[in-house]
Design a protein around this motif. Structure first.
Motif, PDB file in Angstrom:
ATOM      1  N   ILE A  25       0.623  -1.274   0.154  1.00  0.00           N
ATOM      2  CA  ILE A  25      -0.071   0.045   0.056  1.00  0.00           C
ATOM      3  C   ILE A  25       0.890   1.370  -0.011  1.00  0.00           C
ATOM      4  CG2 ILE A  25      -1.751   1.264   1.254  1.00  0.00           C
ATOM      5  CD1 ILE A  25      -3.031  -1.222   2.091  1.00  0.00           C
ATOM      6  N   GLN A  26       1.832   1.600   1.026  1.00  0.00           N
ATOM      7  CA  GLN A  26       2.606   2.524   1.196  1.00  0.00           C
ATOM      8  C   GLN A  26       3.762   2.254   2.208  1.00  0.00           C
ATOM      9  OE1 GLN A  26       0.876   6.415   2.020  1.00  0.00           O
ATOM     10  NE2 GLN A  26       2.735   7.274   2.672  1.00  0.00           N
ATOM     11  N   GLN A  27       4.843   2.731   1.820  1.00  0.00           N
ATOM     12  CA  GLN A  27       6.065   2.303   2.672  1.00  0.00           C
ATOM     13  C   GLN A  27       6.636   3.742   3.156  1.00  0.00           C
ATOM     14  OE1 GLN A  27       8.912   0.196   0.349  1.00  0.00           O
ATOM     15  NE2 GLN A  27       8.390  -1.775   1.477  1.00  0.00           N
ATOM     16  N   GLY A  28       7.037   3.596   4.299  1.00  0.00           N
ATOM     17  CA  GLY A  28       7.564   5.154   5.134  1.00  0.00           C
ATOM     18  C   GLY A  28       7.514   4.844   6.615  1.00  0.00           C
ATOM     19  N   GLU A  29       7.802   6.119   7.156  1.00  0.00           N
ATOM     20  CA  GLU A  29       7.853   6.043   8.611  1.00  0.00           C
ATOM     21  C   GLU A  29       6.327   5.934   9.034  1.00  0.00           C
ATOM     22  OE1 GLU A  29      10.244   6.266  10.858  1.00  0.00           O
ATOM     23  OE2 GLU A  29      11.663   5.870   9.061  1.00  0.00           O
ATOM     24  N   PRO A  30       6.048   5.469  10.011  1.00  0.00           N
ATOM     25  CA  PRO A  30       4.658   5.423  10.376  1.00  0.00           C
ATOM     26  C   PRO A  30       3.693   6.925  10.430  1.00  0.00           C
ATOM     27  CG  PRO A  30       5.807   4.112  11.605  1.00  0.00           C
ATOM     28  CD  PRO A  30       6.780   4.723  10.991  1.00  0.00           C
ATOM     29  N   PHE A  31       4.756   7.927  10.996  1.00  0.00           N
ATOM     30  CA  PHE A  31       3.825   9.323  11.154  1.00  0.00           C
ATOM     31  C   PHE A  31       3.688   9.843   9.751  1.00  0.00           C
ATOM     32  CE2 PHE A  31       6.007   9.426  15.437  1.00  0.00           C
ATOM     33  CZ  PHE A  31       4.705   9.429  16.259  1.00  0.00           C
ATOM     34  N   THR A  32       4.365   9.617   8.654  1.00  0.00           N
ATOM     35  CA  THR A  32       4.427   9.881   7.361  1.00  0.00           C
ATOM     36  C   THR A  32       3.144   9.185   6.661  1.00  0.00           C
ATOM     37  OG1 THR A  32       6.786  10.451   7.134  1.00  0.00           O
ATOM     38  CG2 THR A  32       5.264  10.138   5.183  1.00  0.00           C
ATOM     39  N   VAL A  33       3.131   8.001   6.952  1.00  0.00           N
ATOM     40  CA  VAL A  33       1.836   7.080   6.530  1.00  0.00           C
ATOM     41  C   VAL A  33       0.820   7.548   6.928  1.00  0.00           C
ATOM     42  CG1 VAL A  33       1.009   4.862   5.843  1.00  0.00           C
ATOM     43  CG2 VAL A  33       3.444   5.546   5.790  1.00  0.00           C
ATOM     44  N   HIS A  34       0.867   7.753   8.159  1.00  0.00           N
ATOM     45  CA  HIS A  34      -0.583   8.417   8.872  1.00  0.00           C
ATOM     46  C   HIS A  34      -0.985   9.775   8.380  1.00  0.00           C
ATOM     47  CE1 HIS A  34      -2.724  10.290  12.625  1.00  0.00           C
ATOM     48  NE2 HIS A  34      -3.304   8.766  12.457  1.00  0.00           N
ATOM     49  N   ASP A  35       0.076  10.615   8.533  1.00  0.00           N
ATOM     50  CA  ASP A  35      -0.207  12.071   8.154  1.00  0.00           C
ATOM     51  C   ASP A  35      -0.266  12.362   6.877  1.00  0.00           C
ATOM     52  OD1 ASP A  35      -0.229  12.482  11.027  1.00  0.00           O
ATOM     53  OD2 ASP A  35       1.629  13.452  11.161  1.00  0.00           O
ATOM     54  N   ARG A  36       0.538  11.878   5.937  1.00  0.00           N
ATOM     55  CA  ARG A  36       0.547  12.086   4.502  1.00  0.00           C
ATOM     56  C   ARG A  36       0.227  10.871   3.673  1.00  0.00           C
ATOM     57  NH1 ARG A  36       4.166  14.973   7.004  1.00  0.00           N
ATOM     58  NH2 ARG A  36       5.823  13.919   5.891  1.00  0.00           N
ATOM     59  N   PRO A  37      -0.821  10.223   3.835  1.00  0.00           N
ATOM     60  CA  PRO A  37      -0.868   8.915   2.945  1.00  0.00           C
ATOM     61  C   PRO A  37      -1.048   9.342   1.770  1.00  0.00           C
ATOM     62  CG  PRO A  37      -3.227   9.413   4.160  1.00  0.00           C
ATOM     63  CD  PRO A  37      -2.058  10.377   4.559  1.00  0.00           C
ATOM     64  N   THR A  38      -0.519   8.369   0.584  1.00  0.00           N
ATOM     65  CA  THR A  38      -0.551   8.662  -0.562  1.00  0.00           C
ATOM     66  C   THR A  38      -1.705   8.115  -1.459  1.00  0.00           C
ATOM     67  OG1 THR A  38       0.961   6.714  -1.291  1.00  0.00           O
ATOM     68  CG2 THR A  38       1.968   8.792  -0.907  1.00  0.00           C
ATOM     69  N   THR A  39      -2.454   7.265  -0.792  1.00  0.00           N
ATOM     70  CA  THR A  39      -3.862   6.818  -1.529  1.00  0.00           C
ATOM     71  C   THR A  39      -4.922   6.849  -0.332  1.00  0.00           C
ATOM     72  OG1 THR A  39      -3.383   4.568  -0.986  1.00  0.00           O
ATOM     73  CG2 THR A  39      -2.409   5.342  -3.163  1.00  0.00           C
ATOM     74  N   LEU A  40      -5.884   6.506  -0.777  1.00  0.00           N
ATOM     75  CA  LEU A  40      -7.225   6.317   0.147  1.00  0.00           C
ATOM     76  C   LEU A  40      -7.065   5.151   0.772  1.00  0.00           C
ATOM     77  CD1 LEU A  40      -9.578   7.360   1.223  1.00  0.00           C
ATOM     78  CD2 LEU A  40     -11.152   6.389  -0.575  1.00  0.00           C
ATOM     79  N   ASP A  41      -6.457   4.182   0.073  1.00  0.00           N
ATOM     80  CA  ASP A  41      -6.381   2.851   0.872  1.00  0.00           C
ATOM     81  C   ASP A  41      -5.146   2.970   1.971  1.00  0.00           C
ATOM     82  OD1 ASP A  41      -8.272   1.334  -0.759  1.00  0.00           O
ATOM     83  OD2 ASP A  41      -6.922   0.731  -2.254  1.00  0.00           O
ATOM     84  N   ALA A  42      -4.168   3.633   1.750  1.00  0.00           N
ATOM     85  CA  ALA A  42      -3.161   3.550   2.698  1.00  0.00           C
ATOM     86  C   ALA A  42      -3.826   4.515   4.060  1.00  0.00           C
ATOM     87  CB  ALA A  42      -1.896   4.442   2.030  1.00  0.00           C
ATOM     88  N   ALA A  43      -4.442   5.463   3.724  1.00  0.00           N
ATOM     89  CA  ALA A  43      -5.328   6.198   4.856  1.00  0.00           C
ATOM     90  C   ALA A  43      -5.952   5.219   5.542  1.00  0.00           C
ATOM     91  CB  ALA A  43      -6.000   7.449   4.276  1.00  0.00           C
ATOM     92  N   ARG A  44      -6.875   4.414   5.083  1.00  0.00           N
ATOM     93  CA  ARG A  44      -7.730   3.580   5.463  1.00  0.00           C
ATOM     94  C   ARG A  44      -6.909   2.604   6.537  1.00  0.00           C
ATOM     95  NH1 ARG A  44     -11.490   2.975   0.517  1.00  0.00           N
ATOM     96  NH2 ARG A  44     -12.941   4.360   0.762  1.00  0.00           N
ATOM     97  N   TYR A  45      -5.668   2.290   6.459  1.00  0.00           N
ATOM     98  CA  TYR A  45      -5.068   1.412   7.175  1.00  0.00           C
ATOM     99  C   TYR A  45      -5.001   1.721   8.708  1.00  0.00           C
ATOM    100  CZ  TYR A  45      -1.267  -1.496   8.808  1.00  0.00           C
ATOM    101  OH  TYR A  45      -0.602  -2.335   9.502  1.00  0.00           O
ATOM    102  N   PHE A  46      -4.921   2.963   8.950  1.00  0.00           N
ATOM    103  CA  PHE A  46      -5.126   3.649  10.065  1.00  0.00           C
ATOM    104  C   PHE A  46      -6.758   4.019  10.730  1.00  0.00           C
ATOM    105  CE2 PHE A  46      -0.865   4.623   9.096  1.00  0.00           C
ATOM    106  CZ  PHE A  46      -0.175   4.384  10.154  1.00  0.00           C
ATOM    107  N   PRO A  47      -6.887   3.698  11.939  1.00  0.00           N
ATOM    108  CA  PRO A  47      -8.430   3.680  12.191  1.00  0.00           C
ATOM    109  C   PRO A  47      -8.726   5.370  11.824  1.00  0.00           C
ATOM    110  CG  PRO A  47      -7.028   2.812  14.074  1.00  0.00           C
ATOM    111  CD  PRO A  47      -6.071   3.192  13.085  1.00  0.00           C
TER     112      PRO A  47
END
Length: 136
Positions: free
Chosen positions: A1-23
């Motif tokens: 889905i997306q690789q990167g630091e957890p804060f980056t993936v949480h705060d700046r996801p590159t896709t809607l699917d990546a954003a949905r990974y976090f609650p």
């Protein structure tokens, strides 16, 4: 889905699917009209998006805040739990069928059974094109 630091993936996801990974506290789909998307929590401004485009707004718990604004959406606090210096609350907002998780930071607080006003903290709302899942 997306690789990167957890804060980056949480705060700046590159896709809607990546954003949905976090609650998320909630997800709303709306259509752009006059540079806004109407949600049950009020109008959300968007820029440089074509009229009629379907957008998905993903709300983290910190995106919904207590508000004394007369236009705030009323909600009943169903439960609270201390979380660091603030609270995590389960809130039933008027017009929304599913209770939403809301983070309330100190010095504000909410009590079970209380009806309070809630609005969007726009800087914590993630916006994506619904069809492509790309961030706006």
């Amino acid at each position: 889905i997306q690789q990167g630091e957890p804060f980056t993936v949480h705060d700046r996801p590159t896709t809607l699917d990546a954003a949905r990974y976090f609650p998320a506290a909630g997800e709303f789909v709306g259509t752009v009209a006059k540079n806004h998307v109407e949600t049950l929590l009020g109008n959300f401004p968007v820029a440089n998006v074509a009229e009629g485009t379907s957008l998905t707004l993903l709300l983290r718990p910190e995106a919904i805040v207590l508000s004394d604004d007369p236009g705030a959406t009323p909600g009943r606090v169903l439960s609270t739990r201390r979380q660091g210096r603030g609270q995590q609350c389960l809130v039933q907002l008027t017009g929304i069928n599913v209770p939403m998780t809301v983070r309330v930071d100190s010095p504000q607080s909410a009590s079970v059974g209380e009806i309070r006003g809630f609005s969007l903290a726009r800087d914590h709302v993630l916006v994506f094109e619904t069809e492509t899942g790309r961030p706006i």
